[in-house]
Design a protein around this motif. Sequence first.
Motif, PDB file in Angstrom:
ATOM      1  N   GLU A 140       0.833  -1.208   0.000  1.00 19.40           N
ATOM      2  CA  GLU A 140       0.000   0.000   0.000  1.00 19.40           C
ATOM      3  C   GLU A 140       0.868   1.258   0.000  1.00 19.40           C
ATOM      4  OE1 GLU A 140      -3.067   0.516  -0.384  1.00 19.40           O
ATOM      5  OE2 GLU A 140      -4.171  -1.317   0.109  1.00 19.40           O
ATOM      6  N   THR A 141       1.969   1.211   0.731  1.00 21.99           N
ATOM      7  CA  THR A 141       2.881   2.357   0.770  1.00 21.99           C
ATOM      8  C   THR A 141       3.526   2.580  -0.593  1.00 21.99           C
ATOM      9  OG1 THR A 141       3.374   1.946   3.102  1.00 21.99           O
ATOM     10  CG2 THR A 141       4.930   3.317   1.887  1.00 21.99           C
ATOM     11  N   VAL A 142       3.879   1.481  -1.254  1.00 23.18           N
ATOM     12  CA  VAL A 142       4.482   1.569  -2.587  1.00 23.18           C
ATOM     13  C   VAL A 142       3.477   2.155  -3.578  1.00 23.18           C
ATOM     14  CG1 VAL A 142       5.416   0.230  -4.515  1.00 23.18           C
ATOM     15  CG2 VAL A 142       6.080  -0.331  -2.164  1.00 23.18           C
ATOM     16  N   VAL A 143       2.240   1.680  -3.522  1.00 26.75           N
ATOM     17  CA  VAL A 143       1.198   2.178  -4.419  1.00 26.75           C
ATOM     18  C   VAL A 143       0.953   3.669  -4.180  1.00 26.75           C
ATOM     19  CG1 VAL A 143      -1.275   2.068  -4.948  1.00 26.75           C
ATOM     20  CG2 VAL A 143       0.054  -0.040  -4.757  1.00 26.75           C
ATOM     21  N   ALA A 144       0.911   4.066  -2.917  1.00 20.52           N
ATOM     22  CA  ALA A 144       0.696   5.478  -2.590  1.00 20.52           C
ATOM     23  C   ALA A 144       1.810   6.346  -3.168  1.00 20.52           C
ATOM     24  CB  ALA A 144       0.612   5.655  -1.073  1.00 20.52           C
ATOM     25  N   GLU A 145       3.034   5.827  -3.159  1.00 20.54           N
ATOM     26  CA  GLU A 145       4.158   6.584  -3.705  1.00 20.54           C
ATOM     27  C   GLU A 145       4.037   6.726  -5.222  1.00 20.54           C
ATOM     28  OE1 GLU A 145       7.720   8.805  -3.330  1.00 20.54           O
ATOM     29  OE2 GLU A 145       6.210   8.126  -1.883  1.00 20.54           O
ATOM     30  N   PHE A 146       3.617   5.660  -5.892  1.00 19.68           N
ATOM     31  CA  PHE A 146       3.398   5.742  -7.341  1.00 19.68           C
ATOM     32  C   PHE A 146       2.307   6.768  -7.650  1.00 19.68           C
ATOM     33  CE2 PHE A 146       5.588   1.609  -7.973  1.00 19.68           C
ATOM     34  CZ  PHE A 146       6.303   1.915  -9.119  1.00 19.68           C
ATOM     35  N   LYS A 147       1.219   6.730  -6.897  1.00 20.24           N
ATOM     36  CA  LYS A 147       0.115   7.662  -7.121  1.00 20.24           C
ATOM     37  C   LYS A 147       0.580   9.104  -6.945  1.00 20.24           C
ATOM     38  CE  LYS A 147      -3.646   6.483  -4.864  1.00 20.24           C
ATOM     39  NZ  LYS A 147      -4.477   5.889  -3.774  1.00 20.24           N
ATOM     40  N   GLY A 148       1.409   9.323  -5.932  1.00 14.59           N
ATOM     41  CA  GLY A 148       1.894  10.671  -5.675  1.00 14.59           C
ATOM     42  C   GLY A 148       2.861  11.163  -6.738  1.00 14.59           C
ATOM     43  N   GLN A 149       3.799  10.312  -7.126  1.00 16.06           N
ATOM     44  CA  GLN A 149       4.805  10.744  -8.098  1.00 16.06           C
ATOM     45  C   GLN A 149       4.239  10.873  -9.512  1.00 16.06           C
ATOM     46  OE1 GLN A 149       8.793   9.529  -8.057  1.00 16.06           O
ATOM     47  NE2 GLN A 149       8.851   8.962  -5.900  1.00 16.06           N
ATOM     48  N   ALA A 205      11.294  -6.938  -7.523  1.00 15.68           N
ATOM     49  CA  ALA A 205      10.930  -7.637  -6.294  1.00 15.68           C
ATOM     50  C   ALA A 205      11.309  -6.835  -5.057  1.00 15.68           C
ATOM     51  CB  ALA A 205      11.616  -8.998  -6.253  1.00 15.68           C
ATOM     52  N   ASN A 206      10.566  -7.095  -3.961  1.00 14.13           N
ATOM     53  CA  ASN A 206      10.851  -6.460  -2.667  1.00 14.13           C
ATOM     54  C   ASN A 206      10.949  -4.943  -2.800  1.00 14.13           C
ATOM     55  OD1 ASN A 206      13.058  -9.171  -2.578  1.00 14.13           O
ATOM     56  ND2 ASN A 206      11.169  -9.130  -1.395  1.00 14.13           N
ATOM     57  N   VAL A 207      10.032  -4.371  -3.558  1.00  8.35           N
ATOM     58  CA  VAL A 207      10.074  -2.935  -3.845  1.00  8.35           C
ATOM     59  C   VAL A 207       9.764  -2.124  -2.585  1.00  8.35           C
ATOM     60  CG1 VAL A 207       9.043  -1.067  -5.196  1.00  8.35           C
ATOM     61  CG2 VAL A 207       9.444  -3.302  -6.248  1.00  8.35           C
ATOM     62  N   THR A 208      10.510  -1.060  -2.399  1.00  9.41           N
ATOM     63  CA  THR A 208      10.269  -0.133  -1.299  1.00  9.41           C
ATOM     64  C   THR A 208       9.873   1.229  -1.860  1.00  9.41           C
ATOM     65  OG1 THR A 208      12.559   0.660  -1.210  1.00  9.41           O
ATOM     66  CG2 THR A 208      12.025  -1.302   0.086  1.00  9.41           C
ATOM     67  N   LYS A 209       9.372   2.070  -0.989  1.00  6.66           N
ATOM     68  CA  LYS A 209       8.948   3.416  -1.375  1.00  6.66           C
ATOM     69  C   LYS A 209      10.080   4.183  -2.046  1.00  6.66           C
ATOM     70  CE  LYS A 209       7.314   7.688   0.830  1.00  6.66           C
ATOM     71  NZ  LYS A 209       6.863   8.274   2.123  1.00  6.66           N
ATOM     72  N   ALA A 255       6.400 -14.763  -3.004  1.00  8.19           N
ATOM     73  CA  ALA A 255       7.585 -14.784  -2.150  1.00  8.19           C
ATOM     74  C   ALA A 255       8.489 -13.578  -2.377  1.00  8.19           C
ATOM     75  CB  ALA A 255       8.380 -16.064  -2.386  1.00  8.19           C
ATOM     76  N   LEU A 256       8.279 -12.855  -3.470  1.00  4.77           N
ATOM     77  CA  LEU A 256       9.146 -11.725  -3.806  1.00  4.77           C
ATOM     78  C   LEU A 256       8.487 -10.378  -3.534  1.00  4.77           C
ATOM     79  CD1 LEU A 256      10.576 -13.006  -7.215  1.00  4.77           C
ATOM     80  CD2 LEU A 256      11.582 -13.225  -4.951  1.00  4.77           C
ATOM     81  N   GLY A 257       7.319 -10.382  -2.875  1.00  7.02           N
ATOM     82  CA  GLY A 257       6.583  -9.148  -2.663  1.00  7.02           C
ATOM     83  C   GLY A 257       7.277  -8.163  -1.736  1.00  7.02           C
ATOM     84  N   PRO A 258       6.910  -6.891  -1.862  1.00 10.62           N
ATOM     85  CA  PRO A 258       5.984  -6.302  -2.833  1.00 10.62           C
ATOM     86  C   PRO A 258       6.543  -6.365  -4.268  1.00 10.62           C
ATOM     87  CG  PRO A 258       6.288  -4.830  -0.954  1.00 10.62           C
ATOM     88  CD  PRO A 258       7.355  -5.880  -0.882  1.00 10.62           C
ATOM     89  N   ILE A 259       5.673  -6.742  -5.187  1.00 12.50           N
ATOM     90  CA  ILE A 259       6.064  -6.899  -6.589  1.00 12.50           C
ATOM     91  C   ILE A 259       5.499  -5.750  -7.426  1.00 12.50           C
ATOM     92  CG2 ILE A 259       5.578  -8.241  -8.676  1.00 12.50           C
ATOM     93  CD1 ILE A 259       7.672  -9.600  -7.270  1.00 12.50           C
TER      94      ILE A 259
END
Length: 282
Positions: free
Chosen positions: A86-95, A134-138, A121-125
């Motif tokens: 959810e944090t990753v998605v929020a960052e995409f939405k913002g940028q 894989a393992n994407v962070t903000k 097993a590799l999330g967040p994807i």
Amino acid sequence: METENILDIIRKSQGKAAIISILEDIQEKYTYLPEEALRLVATETGCSLTDVYGVATFYKAFSLKPRGKHCVSACLGTACHVRGAETVVAEFKGQLNLQPGETTPDNEITFETVNCLGACALGPIVVSDGHYHANVTKREVKDIIKATREGTHGSGGASKDYEFSFEASCPQCGQSLIDAAYRIDGHPSIRIDVMTDVGTGWMRIPSLYGNFVKILEHAAPEDALLTPLCPHCGANLQGKLGCLECNAPMGTMNVDGGAGIISICSRKGCNGHILTLNGATI
């Protein structure tokens, strides 16, 4: 939309059995499926418009409205969600300054969320133009967007750019079909035995999803049908599914210790395949 271009795509196919392939080719050319194209597909293949529309709306990969030049998909499945998707998605939405399902004003990037990408097993994807991150962070979102716009995936444009490799085993005896000594494009190959008109020999395919080259011990015509066999127990690996592209039988193997199934067309020259991982069809 040029009608003749659509007709050319349809003519290269093989009728009803290739509906998905036809729609994939149309979307690749136009970034979406225009209504006129769906009507032409129905008319030329003899399928009802309802059936064609049903396929177009069933598979999330298809879009009925124009999409950007690039597509970024972020997974919000359970495994990714608990790891901070959810944090990753929020960052995409913002940028990108848009909501999932929308496209940037310059028509460069369409951003969407999906329920599962089959690599829990590799999330967040995040998948960008077919490249798995894989393992994407903000903090990585900015780099992924930059690499997406520049088309620099795999050349240092974004960190953690993963290929989708998998393990394969016989569904009958459970033995691994991976041959680490024989590599294709730098990855271990999958080795099975096949029966052809000229006898029995081995066939190797890559363990890298998206690469469906078939290397045979004995030469065979492109339209040759291959009977897949387990090299350990001799079991016939031919499953019940028919190829969606050419309607030939498909050979079936277990993936990642039973986490999924991959079915590959038994026709030598066809790249038809169906991959299911953790309940999701890719």
